[in-house]
Structure formats: C-alpha cells, structure tokens
Motif scaffolding. Structure first.
Motif, PDB file in Angstrom:
ATOM      1  N   TYR A 120       2.839   3.934  -9.055  1.00 61.12           N
ATOM      2  CA  TYR A 120       3.786   3.232  -8.167  1.00 61.12           C
ATOM      3  C   TYR A 120       3.090   2.331  -7.158  1.00 61.12           C
ATOM      4  O   TYR A 120       3.729   1.574  -6.452  1.00 61.12           O
ATOM      5  CB  TYR A 120       4.729   4.225  -7.465  1.00 61.12           C
ATOM      6  N   LYS A 121       1.751   2.404  -7.115  1.00 56.32           N
ATOM      7  CA  LYS A 121       1.003   1.471  -6.256  1.00 56.32           C
ATOM      8  C   LYS A 121       0.499   0.281  -7.066  1.00 56.32           C
ATOM      9  O   LYS A 121      -0.085  -0.640  -6.514  1.00 56.32           O
ATOM     10  CB  LYS A 121      -0.201   2.160  -5.619  1.00 56.32           C
TER      11      LYS A 121
ATOM     12  N   HIS B 151      -7.687   8.904   2.636  1.00 53.90           N
ATOM     13  CA  HIS B 151      -6.305   9.378   2.761  1.00 53.90           C
ATOM     14  C   HIS B 151      -6.349  10.908   2.747  1.00 53.90           C
ATOM     15  O   HIS B 151      -7.196  11.500   2.081  1.00 53.90           O
ATOM     16  CB  HIS B 151      -5.520   8.855   1.553  1.00 53.90           C
TER      17      HIS B 151
ATOM     18  N   HIS C 233      -5.569   3.363  -3.856  1.00 58.16           N
ATOM     19  CA  HIS C 233      -5.436   2.070  -3.186  1.00 58.16           C
ATOM     20  C   HIS C 233      -6.185   0.947  -3.903  1.00 58.16           C
ATOM     21  O   HIS C 233      -5.823  -0.225  -3.785  1.00 58.16           O
ATOM     22  CB  HIS C 233      -5.879   2.149  -1.720  1.00 58.16           C
TER      23      HIS C 233
ATOM     24  N   SER D 187      -2.070   6.264  -8.652  1.00 49.42           N
ATOM     25  CA  SER D 187      -0.611   6.415  -8.707  1.00 49.42           C
ATOM     26  C   SER D 187       0.017   5.116  -9.191  1.00 49.42           C
ATOM     27  O   SER D 187      -0.050   4.106  -8.487  1.00 49.42           O
ATOM     28  CB  SER D 187      -0.061   6.756  -7.324  1.00 49.42           C
TER      29      SER D 187
ATOM     30  N   THR E 145      -1.223  13.354  -4.983  1.00 48.93           N
ATOM     31  CA  THR E 145      -1.447  14.513  -4.111  1.00 48.93           C
ATOM     32  C   THR E 145      -1.327  15.810  -4.912  1.00 48.93           C
ATOM     33  O   THR E 145      -2.183  16.702  -4.813  1.00 48.93           O
ATOM     34  CB  THR E 145      -0.424  14.512  -2.955  1.00 48.93           C
TER      35      THR E 145
ATOM     36  N   ASN F 238      -6.760   2.862   2.125  1.00 51.36           N
ATOM     37  CA  ASN F 238      -5.369   2.392   2.197  1.00 51.36           C
ATOM     38  C   ASN F 238      -5.014   1.942   3.608  1.00 51.36           C
ATOM     39  O   ASN F 238      -3.946   1.403   3.834  1.00 51.36           O
ATOM     40  CB  ASN F 238      -4.403   3.500   1.758  1.00 51.36           C
TER      41      ASN F 238
ATOM     42  N   PRO G  36       0.806  -1.227   0.000  1.00 55.40           N
ATOM     43  CA  PRO G  36       0.000   0.000   0.000  1.00 55.40           C
ATOM     44  C   PRO G  36       0.838   1.275   0.000  1.00 55.40           C
ATOM     45  O   PRO G  36       0.349   2.348  -0.365  1.00 55.40           O
ATOM     46  CB  PRO G  36      -0.813  -0.108   1.299  1.00 55.40           C
TER      47      PRO G  36
ATOM     48  N   ASP H  20     -10.618   8.881  -5.442  1.00 55.52           N
ATOM     49  CA  ASP H  20      -9.225   8.524  -5.200  1.00 55.52           C
ATOM     50  C   ASP H  20      -9.131   6.995  -5.317  1.00 55.52           C
ATOM     51  O   ASP H  20      -9.542   6.265  -4.417  1.00 55.52           O
ATOM     52  CB  ASP H  20      -8.807   8.971  -3.795  1.00 55.52           C
TER      53      ASP H  20
ATOM     54  N   ASN I  28       2.326  13.155  -8.785  1.00 57.03           N
ATOM     55  CA  ASN I  28       1.784  12.106  -7.904  1.00 57.03           C
ATOM     56  C   ASN I  28       0.322  12.458  -7.664  1.00 57.03           C
ATOM     57  O   ASN I  28      -0.131  13.533  -8.063  1.00 57.03           O
ATOM     58  CB  ASN I  28       2.575  12.008  -6.583  1.00 57.03           C
TER      59      ASN I  28
HETATM   60  C1  LIG Z   1      -5.414   5.967  -0.858  1.00 56.46           C
HETATM   61  C2  LIG Z   1      -4.293   6.902  -1.172  1.00 56.46           C
HETATM   62  N1  LIG Z   1      -4.585   8.085  -1.706  1.00 56.46           N
HETATM   63  C3  LIG Z   1      -3.632   8.969  -2.022  1.00 56.46           C
HETATM   64  C4  LIG Z   1      -2.291   8.698  -1.788  1.00 56.46           C
HETATM   65  C5  LIG Z   1      -1.270   9.719  -2.158  1.00 56.46           C
HETATM   66  O1  LIG Z   1      -0.655   9.288  -3.337  1.00 56.46           O
HETATM   67  P1  LIG Z   1       0.661   9.991  -3.896  1.00 56.46           P
HETATM   68  O2  LIG Z   1       1.798   9.469  -3.097  1.00 56.46           O
HETATM   69  O3  LIG Z   1       0.707   9.560  -5.327  1.00 56.46           O
HETATM   70  O4  LIG Z   1       0.501  11.450  -3.762  1.00 56.46           O
HETATM   71  C6  LIG Z   1      -1.942   7.480  -1.208  1.00 56.46           C
HETATM   72  C7  LIG Z   1      -0.534   7.180  -0.885  1.00 56.46           C
HETATM   73  O5  LIG Z   1      -0.246   6.416   0.000  1.00 56.46           O
HETATM   74  C8  LIG Z   1      -2.964   6.557  -0.902  1.00 56.46           C
HETATM   75  O6  LIG Z   1      -2.698   5.369  -0.365  1.00 56.46           O
END
Ligand SMILES: Cc1ncc(COP(=O)(O)O)c(C=O)c1O
Length: 425
Positions: free
Chosen positions: A233-234, A131, A211, A231, A104, A183, A41, A208, A102
C-alpha cells in the motif's frame, strides 16, 4: 534550481499525464481546490489496474485455495502469479515471497520465530532512525534476556552514525534490523554496506524497505540481506505486507503455525486464509510499475527490467521535485528542514522530508494545508525514537511532505505558496 545528479533523458521519459490518468482518486477536490496528495509515506493512491484486479478476482475466482474446482484453481493461479510478480519486484525466487497482513504483523511474527532460537545475552542491533515497526518487535525479545543495542543518528543531517554501528557490532550480535529509507526524513541508509558489516560479524540482517519501495528498485540479490519487508500500500497497491526471506531461513526458522498447514515454504509462514482479493491487487500494482517502465524504455524485455526502467524514470523525476521543494523551503521564514538538504548528496535521500516552522505546532500547519486541499502528515509517523532524539516529540513532532511520482511541480509550488502564506500570518 539545482538539478544535481539528474538524468535528463529519464526525466523526459516519465509521462506524467499518463501516470496521473492511471490514478482516478487524484481528481479529488477540497473546498474548490484540486487535492494534492503529499501523504504518500502513509499510503499511496492506487491505479485503475489494481482496482480492476481486485474486482475481477471477487467476480470470477473467489474461493479458498487448493480445492478441486474452477474458482479454487483460479485462486491458486492468481496467488502464484502475484508471488511471481513480487519475486520480480524483490529479485528473488517465488518461494522466498511471503504475504502477510502488514509489515508490522510480519515483523512481529519473524521476530517471534527468530527469538525462539536466541538465548540470554545474545544481542540485536536496532537504530534510532527506524519506524517503530522495526524496533518494538525486536525490543520485545528483551523478555527472553536478549540485549538490545541502538545505533544513533547524526542530528545535523539525520543519517545513521556508521561508526556507532561498527562499535556496537560484535560476536554476540545475532541480528541487525535496519530501515532502507527513513519514512520521516527521507534518508536512504547504506544497507548493502551494513549487510556486509553485519555478515562479517556473523549477524543476520532484517531490512525494513517499506519507505524505500516506492522510491527505488529493490534487489535482494545485490543486498544479500536475510530478510526484507515492505507494504504494497506504500507502492501503489492495496493494504497488505510482503516479506522476502532467504529460502534457507524460511526453511530453518520455525514459525508458530497450526498443524494441518503445510511445511512448504513460503506457505508455512502465511497464517490462516490470506486476503486473496488484495493479493490480486498486489500483482496488479507490480504490473502497473512494469507498464510504466515499458513506456519509459521500449527496449526492455523482462518484467524485472521494466521495473528497473520505471524506477530510473521515477527517481530522476522525484529528485527534480525534492530539489525544488528544498530550495523553496529555504526561503520560508523560520522553516527548518530535518535531514539532507545539500543537492550534492541527494543520492542519499528520497523525496520525503520533514520540517518545522518556528514554534508552530505541525498539526496546525497540516490543518491549514488540509483546508487548501494539500494533504501532509504531522506528528512522529511512528518514527518515535527519531522525534525523541531530535527533541521535537514533546512539541508536536514534525510536518512531513512526501512526494511520489504522481505528484507534480505545480503541487510543489502550491505547497510552497501556502507555507509562505502560513509563515506570514
Ligand atoms: C518505514 C516504515 N516501516 C514500517 C511501517 C509499518 O508498515 P505497516 O503499516 O505495513 O505495518 C511503515 C508505515 O508507515 C513505515 O513507513
């Protein structure tokens, strides 16, 4: 072991040996023990295809866009290929895919653009389960007189209180921002239903899906959401964010941008020069999932169908892992699982969970596991509203275990044995 809701044929179809062979970093060891990456996660490992794509872009195509020479043309081709891959991933048109630093950063930029059109007294509905990256960017609009309302969670199973959501939706609500999956505790929210309710009230919906993306097939056509962000990278790609936005909104809202930048979508939303090599890796991450899907179901023809086959197999596989994990945790003295634990309701959760063991600080448990090569996360993982709501923020938060399709039943058993050892200390 409970196997409620399992699709047996799909479980057999996932070739875990092949999967793990694609991820070189999974071979790591810690103190003589194989590393178990249960930290998905916070970011997943990447397959070889992604590394090769990044290297090959830098070796043979490294340039800025729209130039009249070979490497620039290759860059343009790579970008449209990666955008087409993400369009298949979201199930949308390529012009509806925006790349960004990213999730955010993208969310702050969309919130600023939407905020330009709002007036004092307009309302935005957020949730306690999300998140903070799907909370603070919207909350910042209070500076403009926007009213923020917040949907509560049910403490007993960490699901959203839909009655509360319905009560707080009204004709002043301009946007609902909600997570697809938590997440922290793995709850999958009924985002299609929430979108329907929000649209009926005249509000836009921003999802969002960071996750959810490694755990389930996203279909923005079916959801009918206005924006959805995740994202790579997840989901086995490199560090970056991507957004789906309905074309009409990407055209209609006004991003903050420099003058020479085109007004075409999606480029008008992509500030400055993108991280091209990483975008090459994003395309490869989608291709990796498609290849997995083709291996699971040889009858698929399109990339989108291959992605569907991949997720059918991984969902069934992950469900087996989480079922065993939850069953095993219930035998650990003092362990409390946060979120859905009833196997009959596993369709409402993904394979991420949080727990506490007695009064132990989660950091102590994570460090104990880390010494044994088991990587987990502790704290609030930025799901700050939730840890505060659950009353654990002041006690170190929670311990998070995140299982993805490259994890194994052996790793789950190792984790359970280590937690038993910890609890017996
Ligand atoms: C559910 C969730 N939303 C948003 C984010 C933020 O993502 P980013 O790191 O791409 O800004 C995360 C990162 O852990 C996340 O788990």
């Amino acid at each position: 072991m409970s196997t409620a809701g399992l699709d047996r044929s799909a479980v057999n179809a996932l070739d875990i040996g092949w999967v793990r062979s694609q991820f070189p970093s999974l071979q790591a060891h810690v103190n003589g023990q194989p590393a178990a990456f249960l930290d998905g996660p916070a970011g997943t490992q990447v397959p070889t295809q992604v590394m090769h794509a990044i290297q090959s872009y830098l070796m043979g195509a490294n340039a800025n866009t729209c130039g009249a020479f070979l490497t620039s043309r290759r860059t343009d081709e790579m970008l449209s290929g990666a955008r087409a891959a993400m369009a298949d991933f979201f199930h949308c048109a390529a012009e509806e895919v925006v790349f960004g630093q990213n999730m955010t950063t993208i969310t702050f930029s969309i919130a600023r653009a939407i905020g330009r059109e709002l007036k004092p007294g307009d309302e935005i509905l957020l949730t306690t389960l999300d998140h903070d990256a799907n909370f603070s960017p919207w909350k910042a609009l209070e500076e403009k007189g926007v009213v923020i309302r917040q949907v509560d969670v049910r403490e007993e199973d960490c699901t959203l209180d839909l009655e509360d959501l319905k009560n707080k939706l009204n004709e002043k609500t301009k946007l609902v921002a909600v997570g697809y999956a938590s997440n922290a505790v793995g709850t999958i929210n009924p985002v299609a239903e929430i979108t329907r309710l929000a649209h009926a009230a005249g509000a836009l919906v921003f999802i969002d899906a960071v996750h959810y993306a490694p755990h389930g097939l996203i279909d923005v056509k079916v959801l009918d959401c206005d924006f959805l962000v995740c994202s790579p990278y997840k989901f086995f790609g490199p560090h970056m964010g991507t957004l789906y936005g309905k074309a009409q909104h990407l055209r209609g809202f006004r991003p903050y941008k420099v003058r020479p930048c085109t007004e075409q979508i999606p480029e008008r939303w992509e500030t400055g020069t993108q991280v091209h090599e990483v975008i090459a890796g994003i395309g490869a991450a989608v291709e990796y999932l498609a290849e997995l899907g083709r291996r699971c179901d040889t009858s698929v023809t399109t990339r989108r169908d291959a992605l569907g086959a991949a997720y059918r197999a991984t969902v069934a596989y992950e469900r087996r892992l989480i079922a065993r994990l939850i069953e095993g945790l219930q035998t650990i003295p003092g362990a409390r699982i946060y979120g859905i634990a009833d196997p009959k309701r596993f369709e409402e959760r993904c394979s991420t969970l949080s727990l506490r063991i007695g009064a132990h600080n989660p950091t102590t448990i994570a460090a104990f596991l880390g010494e044994r090569g088991i990587f987990t996360w502790d704290g609030n993982y930025y799901a700050l509203n939730l840890t505060e709501r659950l009353g654990v923020e002041s006690q170190g938060g929670l311990l998070r275990i995140g299982l993805v399709h490259y994890n194994t039943m052996e790793e789950v058993e190792r984790l359970l044995a280590a937690l038993h050892e910890f609890a017996a200390k």
